[in-house]
Design an enzyme around this catalytic site. Sequence first.
Site, PDB file in Angstrom:
ATOM      1  N   VAL A  16       8.441  67.054  32.870  1.00 23.12           N
ATOM      2  CA  VAL A  16       8.150  67.664  34.161  1.00 23.12           C
ATOM      3  C   VAL A  16       7.336  68.948  33.988  1.00 23.12           C
ATOM      4  O   VAL A  16       6.343  69.178  34.692  1.00 23.12           O
ATOM      5  CB  VAL A  16       9.435  67.945  34.942  1.00 23.12           C
ATOM      6  CG1 VAL A  16       9.138  68.682  36.255  1.00 23.12           C
ATOM      7  CG2 VAL A  16      10.170  66.642  35.240  1.00 23.12           C
ATOM      8  N   GLU A 131      12.952  71.908  46.535  1.00 21.24           N
ATOM      9  CA  GLU A 131      12.605  70.580  47.033  1.00 21.24           C
ATOM     10  C   GLU A 131      12.768  69.507  45.964  1.00 21.24           C
ATOM     11  O   GLU A 131      13.323  68.432  46.215  1.00 21.24           O
ATOM     12  CB  GLU A 131      11.164  70.564  47.537  1.00 21.24           C
ATOM     13  CG  GLU A 131      10.753  69.267  48.204  1.00 21.24           C
ATOM     14  CD  GLU A 131      11.445  69.057  49.540  1.00 21.24           C
ATOM     15  OE1 GLU A 131      12.319  68.171  49.617  1.00 21.24           O
ATOM     16  OE2 GLU A 131      11.121  69.766  50.501  1.00 21.24           O
ATOM     17  N   GLY A 188      12.299  53.136  31.113  1.00 21.02           N
ATOM     18  CA  GLY A 188      12.349  54.579  31.267  1.00 21.02           C
ATOM     19  C   GLY A 188      12.965  55.047  32.563  1.00 21.02           C
ATOM     20  O   GLY A 188      12.948  56.245  32.862  1.00 21.02           O
ATOM     21  N   GLU A 191      18.393  56.828  31.345  1.00 23.46           N
ATOM     22  CA  GLU A 191      18.514  57.534  30.074  1.00 23.46           C
ATOM     23  C   GLU A 191      19.309  56.688  29.079  1.00 23.46           C
ATOM     24  O   GLU A 191      19.980  55.722  29.458  1.00 23.46           O
ATOM     25  CB  GLU A 191      19.237  58.868  30.286  1.00 23.46           C
ATOM     26  CG  GLU A 191      18.563  59.803  31.273  1.00 23.46           C
ATOM     27  CD  GLU A 191      17.286  60.405  30.722  1.00 23.46           C
ATOM     28  OE1 GLU A 191      17.091  60.388  29.483  1.00 23.46           O
ATOM     29  OE2 GLU A 191      16.477  60.898  31.533  1.00 23.46           O
ATOM     30  N   LYS A 206      22.914  65.609  44.643  1.00 24.19           N
ATOM     31  CA  LYS A 206      21.842  65.569  45.640  1.00 24.19           C
ATOM     32  C   LYS A 206      22.403  65.495  47.057  1.00 24.19           C
ATOM     33  O   LYS A 206      21.892  66.143  47.979  1.00 24.19           O
ATOM     34  CB  LYS A 206      20.929  64.372  45.366  1.00 24.19           C
ATOM     35  CG  LYS A 206      20.160  64.474  44.059  1.00 24.19           C
ATOM     36  CD  LYS A 206      19.402  63.185  43.762  1.00 24.19           C
ATOM     37  CE  LYS A 206      18.608  63.285  42.480  1.00 24.19           C
ATOM     38  NZ  LYS A 206      17.921  62.020  42.135  1.00 24.19           N
ATOM     39  N   GLY A 303      10.621  60.698  38.302  1.00 22.73           N
ATOM     40  CA  GLY A 303       9.412  60.594  37.491  1.00 22.73           C
ATOM     41  C   GLY A 303       8.788  61.957  37.280  1.00 22.73           C
ATOM     42  O   GLY A 303       8.882  62.837  38.135  1.00 22.73           O
TER      43      GLY A 303
END
Length: 435
Positions: A16, A131, A188, A191, A206, A303
Site C-alpha cells: 500500500v 476512509e 492473493g 493471507e 470495519k 488491494g
Amino acid sequence: MVSVDVPVALLGYGTVGAAVHRLLEESADEIERATGHRLRVTRALVQDTSKDRGFSPTPGVLTDDIGDILGDPSIQVVAEVMCGVDPAGGYVLELLRSGRPVVTANKQLVARRGTELFEAAAAGGVQLRFEASVCAAIPVIKVLRESLVVTNVHRVLGIVNGTTNFILSAMEDGRSYADALAEAQRLGFAEADPTEDVGGLDAAAKTAILATVAFGSRVPLDWVEVEGIEGVTLDHVVAARALDMHVKLIGRATLVGDRVDVRVGPAFVDGHHPLAAVEGAFNAVMLHGDAIREITLEGPGAGGIETASAVVADMVSVVGTTGTGFLQNDPVWRTLERLPPGELASPFYLRLEVEDRAGVLARIAQELASEGVSVAQLVQQQAEGRAVLHVVTHEAPSGRVDAALAAIRALPEARGESTAMPVISGRGVAGLGWA
C-alpha cells in the site's frame, strides 16, 4: 496560482505504501490543478531500508527511525499504512498531538483506539481521516460524514471483507470451503494465515467503524457479535440456492431507538436483495435512513492500489480544505447504549439433523414454540436413516432462536450439527412466499 509544496511522510512502505507514493507522483499534476498543492514524499518509515521495493523511492527517503519523521517540522501530512495497533498507534498519537494531520488505512487501530486518536486530533487542531480503513476505494465514510450527515441513518448492512466473499462465491460454484480458501490464497485474496478474515475479525472492525460514523456514537469493537465462515458448508450453500438465496458474510449495524446492535456473521441473503449480487472479492455497503430510504455503494474493497487511492484522496482532502476542515471533529456526538445481546429480531434459517422416526418433528416444533419461534416454512429431506430439516422462521429475537437451537441440540434424537443463520430480505417472509 502558485503551487504550494507539501512534504509528506509515510509510516510503512509495503504494497500500500509503495502504491501511495506511486499515485502521488503519477497524479501530481492533477492534484496540483485541483488543490494548488504538490504533495511530495520526503520520508517513509520501514523496518529494512535495504529491501527491494515495488516502487523505489529516491535515496534518503526510506528510514528505520521514527524520529526522522516525528522530529522533522517540515512534514505537513502523514499517511499511516502499517499493520497492527502497535507501534502504529503510538506514532499516530504523537503526530496528531504535534499538530500534524494523519491519514490512516488501519481498521484495527481506528476501531480499537478511535477515542484517544480523535481526542489527540482535537487537541492538536488537525484532521484524522480514515476512509481506507473500511472499504478501500469505496467512499462510504465520506458519504456518511458529509453527504448523509442529516439523514438519520438507522441501519448499515455490508459485505466488507473481500476474502470471505470470494470464498463464498467459489463455494456457490461447487468448491469446498478448503478448496475455495486455497484458491483465494493462491490469487492473493487471502493471507497465509487467513484467521482475521475468515474468522470475521476484519469485518467486525470495519462494521464497528461504520456504526460509529453512521450513528454518531462510539461503538466499541467488543460490542460486535462475531461469527466467521469456517462453519459454512456446501450443504448451506445448496439449501440457500433452493430458497433463491445466497450465503454471505454480512456486517450489520442497527439503531433500535437509542440502542445499537452490531454483529458480523454468515446470513442467507434474499436473491432479490442488492447484496446478493455482490460476487468475488468485491465489497458493498447498504445504508438505510429516513431521508434516503436506501443507498448501496459497491466496488473493490481491498488491494494495494485500491487502498492507496483512498489514502491519497484523504491526503488531498486534508491539503485542499482550509483550517481544520469538516472532518476535524470527532464523528461521535451522542451516547447510545448497546442493545442487549439476543434482542435483535430477524427471520432465521435453521438446518437441523435429527433421527428419522415418528414424533421427532413434533419435539422440534415444541422446542421452537416454547421460545416463541414461529415456523414459516419447513422442508424435510431423508439422509441415510436421518432427517435433515430446513426451517425458515418468522421474525424472532436471536436470543430466542439460540435458546431453541440449544434445546434441540440436547435432544436424544439430535444427529449431526444443527445451525442457524439470519435471513436478510427487504421483502419479509410474506414477500418471499413462505408465510
